[in-house]
Motif scaffolding. Structure first.
Motif, mmCIF file in Angstrom:
data_model
loop_
_atom_site.group_PDB
_atom_site.id
_atom_site.type_symbol
_atom_site.label_atom_id
_atom_site.label_comp_id
_atom_site.label_asym_id
_atom_site.label_seq_id
_atom_site.Cartn_x
_atom_site.Cartn_y
_atom_site.Cartn_z
ATOM 1 N N ASP A 68 0.986 -0.930 -0.103
ATOM 2 C CA ASP A 68 -0.612 -0.142 -0.030
ATOM 3 C C ASP A 68 1.288 1.171 -0.322
ATOM 4 O O ASP A 68 0.392 2.529 -0.698
ATOM 5 C CB ASP A 68 -0.757 0.030 1.815
ATOM 6 C CG ASP A 68 -1.439 -1.477 1.661
ATOM 7 O OD1 ASP A 68 -2.532 -0.944 0.077
ATOM 8 O OD2 ASP A 68 -2.017 -1.888 1.822
ATOM 9 N N LEU A 69 1.920 1.135 0.794
ATOM 10 C CA LEU A 69 2.304 2.557 1.160
ATOM 11 C C LEU A 69 4.349 1.896 1.012
ATOM 12 O O LEU A 69 4.327 0.629 1.330
ATOM 13 C CB LEU A 69 2.889 3.125 2.355
ATOM 14 C CG LEU A 69 1.471 3.127 3.003
ATOM 15 C CD1 LEU A 69 1.611 3.059 4.179
ATOM 16 C CD2 LEU A 69 1.287 4.735 2.329
ATOM 17 N N GLY A 70 5.361 2.787 0.901
ATOM 18 C CA GLY A 70 6.615 2.451 0.504
ATOM 19 C C GLY A 70 7.087 3.882 0.337
ATOM 20 O O GLY A 70 7.478 5.338 0.558
ATOM 21 N N ILE A 71 8.351 3.775 1.151
ATOM 22 C CA ILE A 71 9.579 4.767 1.550
ATOM 23 C C ILE A 71 10.870 4.806 0.661
ATOM 24 O O ILE A 71 11.572 3.534 0.771
ATOM 25 C CB ILE A 71 9.980 4.961 2.756
ATOM 26 C CG1 ILE A 71 9.064 5.131 3.531
ATOM 27 C CG2 ILE A 71 10.778 5.819 3.183
ATOM 28 C CD1 ILE A 71 9.321 5.269 5.243
ATOM 29 N N CYS A 72 10.938 5.544 -0.045
ATOM 30 C CA CYS A 72 11.866 5.624 -0.940
ATOM 31 C C CYS A 72 12.169 6.667 -1.235
ATOM 32 O O CYS A 72 11.396 7.837 -1.279
ATOM 33 C CB CYS A 72 11.629 4.403 -2.552
ATOM 34 S SG CYS A 72 9.766 4.776 -3.664
ATOM 35 N N GLY A 73 13.100 6.813 -2.686
ATOM 36 C CA GLY A 73 13.578 8.125 -2.536
ATOM 37 C C GLY A 73 12.856 8.963 -4.075
ATOM 38 O O GLY A 73 12.306 7.871 -5.148
ATOM 39 N N HIS A 74 13.267 9.896 -4.659
ATOM 40 C CA HIS A 74 12.317 10.592 -4.806
ATOM 41 C C HIS A 74 12.969 10.348 -7.058
ATOM 42 O O HIS A 74 12.270 10.126 -8.137
ATOM 43 C CB HIS A 74 11.779 11.778 -5.216
ATOM 44 C CG HIS A 74 11.250 12.596 -6.531
ATOM 45 N ND1 HIS A 74 10.136 12.784 -6.619
ATOM 46 C CD2 HIS A 74 11.806 13.987 -7.021
ATOM 47 C CE1 HIS A 74 9.709 13.381 -7.392
ATOM 48 N NE2 HIS A 74 10.779 13.888 -7.525
ATOM 49 N N ASP A 75 14.084 10.438 -6.049
ATOM 50 C CA ASP A 75 14.673 9.461 -7.475
ATOM 51 C C ASP A 75 13.918 8.133 -8.866
ATOM 52 O O ASP A 75 13.672 8.101 -9.553
ATOM 53 C CB ASP A 75 16.267 9.508 -7.777
ATOM 54 C CG ASP A 75 16.650 9.355 -6.273
ATOM 55 O OD1 ASP A 75 15.137 8.166 -5.741
ATOM 56 O OD2 ASP A 75 17.526 8.753 -5.784
#
Ligand SMILES: Nc1ncnc2c1ncn2[C@@H]1O[C@H](COP(=O)(O)OP(=O)(O)OP(=O)(O)O)[C@@H](O)[C@H]1O
Ligand SMILES: O=P(O)(O)OC[C@H]1O[C@H](OP(=O)(O)OP(=O)(O)O)[C@H](O)[C@@H]1O
Ligand SMILES: [Mg+2]
Length: 293
Positions: A68-75
């Protein structure tokens, strides 16, 4: 991972962002445990279940609804062209709170000082799609954009240029490279699957999580100050405090004294405390903050 449809599945980044992300969750009040070969960190929130992915792949799994969700770099959201909802920016990188930058770099001794001079050359990078677009938009034709699996800096002297990520700049310095342009600036993001985000109950829980994570980040740059002040010096002391938010002023048992409490930017503390002391404040103590919301 649970199959309970009300549980939000969140992807946490393995690699560069892993330690600062786990640290952020802890400071936001979660008890989270990661063991080295298990990719399902345990978290003390029954409504959340965690799985670890590489940052590079996170947005694809969020887009497909695998998580559902994730944390990652915008790149990597840009590079993958993923249709996801960016819930908020989380201002941290591997080592600092500064954004990471993808830079076009050449050896210090190279004669190249503009991207145009790279026409017909070979550039190595991990971010091939974004780099291809960059050169296309400038109308510069390269011989080749080569995918690099890592240790990209070393290739700058073997070919013509590289596009690599930099945060502190120490790898560029260590490899004697010179930046000729910045292609993309990236911070960490909390991203959500579009369908999950469209569900009001889930959206509210995601917003709560975002608030807690951002509160933990905001607290990092601030400290709480507590001080006692003789009543007749109150005005002078208040005059030294940052004007944006009014401080809490409390009565003390001795009516000749008051206690002040305020949150200030950490970088101003060193300069502010001696001035407060000189203006008559006593028992000045500062304390770290867990969260500021
Ligand atoms: N100093 C940094 N170096 C590399 N990536 C960083 C840095 N700071 C933030 N990031 C972010 O981390 C993500 C890349 O993380 P990941 O750990 O998967 O790659 P990596 O660090 O290159 O891994 P590897 O150790 O395999 O090289 C990107 O989204 C990038 O923006
Ligand atoms: O500006 P800095 O703070 O020095 O950070 C940038 C360095 O971090 C990344 O390397 P990583 O550890 O991911 O190794 P890799 O090059 O093998 O991917 C990136 O590729 C740079 O080498
Ligand atoms: Mg790397």
């Amino acid at each position: 991972m649970t199959d309970d449809p009300t549980t939000l599945k969140i992807g946490l980044p393995k690699g560069s962002l892993q330690d600062p992300t786990v640290d952020l969750f802890r400071r936001a009040g979660y008890v989270i445990e990661v063991s080295s070969r298990n990719y399902y960190p345990r978290i003390d929130d029954p409504a959340l279940s965690c799985v670890m992915f590489r940052s590079q792949e996170m947005s694809r799994y969020v887009e497909d609804g695998v998580i559902d969700l994730g944390i990652c770099g915008h790149d990597w959201v840009v590079e993958n062209g993923s249709d996801v909802h960016e819930v908020c920016e989380l201002k941290y990188s591997r080592a600092t709170t500064r954004p990471a930058q993808w830079v076009l770099a050449v050896p210090e001794e190279s004669e190249v000082s503009t991207p145009e001079q790279l026409a017909g050359g070979i550039v190595a990078t991990e971010l091939t799609g974004t780099v291809r677009r960059y050169f296309e938009e400038k109308g510069i034709e390269l011989r080749k954009i080569e995918f690099s699996w890592g240790a990209t800096e070393v290739k700058a002297r073997l070919i013509d240029a590289i596009v690599d990520i930099t945060e502190t700049g120490s790898s560029l310095v260590a490899n004697k490279l010179r930046v000729i342009d910045t292609i993309l600036t990236s911070t960490t993001r909390l991203i959500a699957n579009q369908q999950t985000w469209a569900d009001p109950a889930k959206r509210a829980r995601i917003e709560d999580l975002a608030l807690l994570l951002q509160g933990a980040i905001a607290a990092r740059g601030r400290v709480g100050l507590k001080l006692n002040v003789p009543r007749e010096k109150l005005e002078a002391v208040l005059g030294l405090l940052p004007a944006a938010k009014s401080p809490t002023v409390n009565e003390l048992a001795d009516p000749a004294w008051v206690a002040i409490e305020i949150i200030v930017e950490r970088r101003t503390e060193r300069e502010l405390v001696p001035r407060l002391h000189r203006a008559g404040a006593t028992d000045v103590f500062s304390y770290p903050l867990q969260s500021v919301i």
